[in-house]
Design a protein around this motif. Structure first.
Motif, PDB file in Angstrom:
ATOM      1  N   ASP A  94       0.849  -1.196   0.000  1.00 33.57           N
ATOM      2  CA  ASP A  94       0.000   0.000   0.000  1.00 33.57           C
ATOM      3  C   ASP A  94       0.883   1.245   0.000  1.00 33.57           C
ATOM      4  N   ARG A  95       0.969   1.909  -1.123  1.00 38.75           N
ATOM      5  CA  ARG A  95       1.857   3.063  -1.248  1.00 38.75           C
ATOM      6  C   ARG A  95       1.340   4.279  -0.487  1.00 38.75           C
ATOM      7  N   ARG A  96       0.091   4.218   0.000  1.00 37.61           N
ATOM      8  CA  ARG A  96      -0.428   5.334   0.795  1.00 37.61           C
ATOM      9  C   ARG A  96       0.145   5.342   2.201  1.00 37.61           C
ATOM     10  N   VAL A  97       0.636   4.199   2.677  1.00 35.76           N
ATOM     11  CA  VAL A  97       1.083   4.057   4.070  1.00 35.76           C
ATOM     12  C   VAL A  97       2.593   4.243   4.162  1.00 35.76           C
ATOM     13  N   ASP A  98       3.012   5.157   5.052  1.00 36.26           N
ATOM     14  CA  ASP A  98       4.427   5.500   5.218  1.00 36.26           C
ATOM     15  C   ASP A  98       4.726   5.574   6.719  1.00 36.26           C
ATOM     16  N   LEU A  99       5.312   4.507   7.259  1.00 34.03           N
ATOM     17  CA  LEU A  99       5.601   4.425   8.695  1.00 34.03           C
ATOM     18  C   LEU A  99       7.102   4.570   8.918  1.00 34.03           C
ATOM     19  N   ARG A 100       7.472   5.514   9.794  1.00 26.52           N
ATOM     20  CA  ARG A 100       8.873   5.839  10.030  1.00 26.52           C
ATOM     21  C   ARG A 100       9.211   5.801  11.517  1.00 26.52           C
ATOM     22  N   ILE A 101      10.511   5.866  11.781  1.00 24.88           N
ATOM     23  CA  ILE A 101      11.003   6.017  13.146  1.00 24.88           C
ATOM     24  C   ILE A 101      11.000   7.506  13.485  1.00 24.88           C
ATOM     25  N   GLY A 102      10.476   7.856  14.654  1.00 24.65           N
ATOM     26  CA  GLY A 102      10.443   9.244  15.087  1.00 24.65           C
ATOM     27  C   GLY A 102       9.736   9.348  16.421  1.00 24.65           C
ATOM     28  N   THR A 103       9.681  10.557  16.953  1.00 21.36           N
ATOM     29  CA  THR A 103       9.053  10.799  18.249  1.00 21.36           C
ATOM     30  C   THR A 103       8.150  12.021  18.156  1.00 21.36           C
ATOM     31  N   ALA A 104       7.379  12.249  19.210  1.00 19.57           N
ATOM     32  CA  ALA A 104       6.451  13.378  19.214  1.00 19.57           C
ATOM     33  C   ALA A 104       7.177  14.704  19.043  1.00 19.57           C
ATOM     34  N   ASP A 105       8.366  14.823  19.613  1.00 19.80           N
ATOM     35  CA  ASP A 105       9.083  16.103  19.524  1.00 19.80           C
ATOM     36  C   ASP A 105      10.103  16.140  18.381  1.00 19.80           C
ATOM     37  N   ALA A 106      10.159  15.081  17.580  1.00 20.03           N
ATOM     38  CA  ALA A 106      11.038  15.032  16.401  1.00 20.03           C
ATOM     39  C   ALA A 106      10.342  14.180  15.344  1.00 20.03           C
ATOM     40  N   ILE A 107       9.287  14.744  14.749  1.00 26.66           N
ATOM     41  CA  ILE A 107       8.437  13.994  13.823  1.00 26.66           C
ATOM     42  C   ILE A 107       9.150  13.728  12.504  1.00 26.66           C
ATOM     43  N   GLY A 108       9.888  14.704  12.003  1.00 31.64           N
ATOM     44  CA  GLY A 108      10.690  14.473  10.809  1.00 31.64           C
ATOM     45  C   GLY A 108      10.020  14.777   9.483  1.00 31.64           C
ATOM     46  N   PHE A 109       8.705  14.927   9.455  1.00 28.46           N
ATOM     47  CA  PHE A 109       8.026  15.322   8.226  1.00 28.46           C
ATOM     48  C   PHE A 109       8.079  16.849   8.093  1.00 28.46           C
ATOM     49  N   GLY A 110       7.724  17.343   6.895  1.00 29.27           N
ATOM     50  CA  GLY A 110       7.805  18.763   6.629  1.00 29.27           C
ATOM     51  C   GLY A 110       6.709  19.575   7.295  1.00 29.27           C
ATOM     52  N   GLU A 135       5.511  20.449  17.780  1.00 30.45           N
ATOM     53  CA  GLU A 135       5.763  19.677  16.569  1.00 30.45           C
ATOM     54  C   GLU A 135       4.448  19.323  15.866  1.00 30.45           C
ATOM     55  N   PHE A 136       3.420  18.967  16.639  1.00 28.79           N
ATOM     56  CA  PHE A 136       2.112  18.672  16.046  1.00 28.79           C
ATOM     57  C   PHE A 136       1.624  19.893  15.261  1.00 28.79           C
ATOM     58  N   ARG A 137       1.743  21.056  15.879  1.00 28.61           N
ATOM     59  CA  ARG A 137       1.276  22.276  15.216  1.00 28.61           C
ATOM     60  C   ARG A 137       2.101  22.562  13.965  1.00 28.61           C
ATOM     61  N   ARG A 138       3.384  22.287  14.031  1.00 30.95           N
ATOM     62  CA  ARG A 138       4.252  22.550  12.885  1.00 30.95           C
ATOM     63  C   ARG A 138       3.844  21.730  11.661  1.00 30.95           C
ATOM     64  N   VAL A 139       3.512  20.455  11.859  1.00 30.54           N
ATOM     65  CA  VAL A 139       3.238  19.586  10.707  1.00 30.54           C
ATOM     66  C   VAL A 139       1.783  19.642  10.249  1.00 30.54           C
ATOM     67  N   LEU A 140       0.913  20.324  11.021  1.00 26.02           N
ATOM     68  CA  LEU A 140      -0.498  20.435  10.643  1.00 26.02           C
ATOM     69  C   LEU A 140      -0.737  21.620   9.711  1.00 26.02           C
TER      70      LEU A 140
END
Length: 200
Positions: A94-110, A135-140
């Motif tokens: 499923d190319r829609r699903v992208d699971l990575r290593i990260g944490t709440a304070d270092a999400i890593g997405f743009g 971080e949540f606010r940053r990526v939303l």
């Protein structure tokens, strides 16, 4: 050295909190079988074309539910490589699903790439509540929805009752959310206490 979660006065070493190795994989399978997260779907309210991020996806129970829905992309970050392997297994094609290593304070997405950001049963384990929510606010994206859930609700089971947070800690979550999001609301589901908010 283990970090101390903001909601507790000591490091948490349970394989449920830090799943790794055989004990962690067994804890993940137990969570997959016992954590019913379908009731969260209405609060997440992910529509067609939405991009959804789960922070702390664990064994991937909610990812499985979301992958059956209309979202264009389902992403996740979790600190455990064992959980990434377990959660990713059903979605290899499923190319829609992208699971990575990260944490709440270092999400890593743009910045501003998600319409929904969700955390289930891990907010109390973060080292820094404020850093995670920033971080949540940053990526939303503007108008995006945040959903933070923890053990509790109107009819928690025996195990969940032992894990519920006292009201002062729940009030801290609500207040911290209010610093970063609008329309913060508390919901009591059957087994979860949930806070929602909107990015502006």
């Amino acid at each position: 050295m283990e970090s101390t979660p903001w909601a507790f006065d000591r490091p948490i070493t349970s394989p449920f909190a830090q799943p790794r190795g055989l004990a962690g994989r067994l804890a993940g399978l137990f969570m997959l079988l016992t954590n019913e997260q379908r009731e969260l779907v209405a609060l997440i309210d992910a529509g067609e074309g939405d991009h959804v991020l789960e922070v702390g996806y664990g064994p991937g129970g909610l990812v499985r539910v979301l992958a059956k829905g209309p979202s264009a992309r389902i992403c996740g970050v979790d600190p455990s490589p064992d959980m990434r392997d377990l959660a990713g297994r059903p979605h290899r094609a499923d190319r829609r699903v992208d699971l990575r290593i990260g944490t709440a304070d270092a999400i890593g997405f743009g910045d501003g790439v998600f319409d929904r950001v969700v955390s289930v049963n891990n907010v109390a384990l973060w080292p820094d509540l404020g850093a995670g929510l920033r971080e949540f606010r940053r990526v939303l994206r503007s108008g995006g929805r945040v959903v933070i859930a923890w053990h509790g609700g109107s009819a928690p089971g025996r195990i969940a009752r032992k894990l519920t947070l006292p009201e002062d800690k729940l009030a801290m979550i609500a207040a911290a959310l209010g610093e970063h999001f609008a329309d913060v609301t508390r919901h009591e589901l059957k087994t979860l206490t949930v806070f929602t908010g909107m990015s502006v």
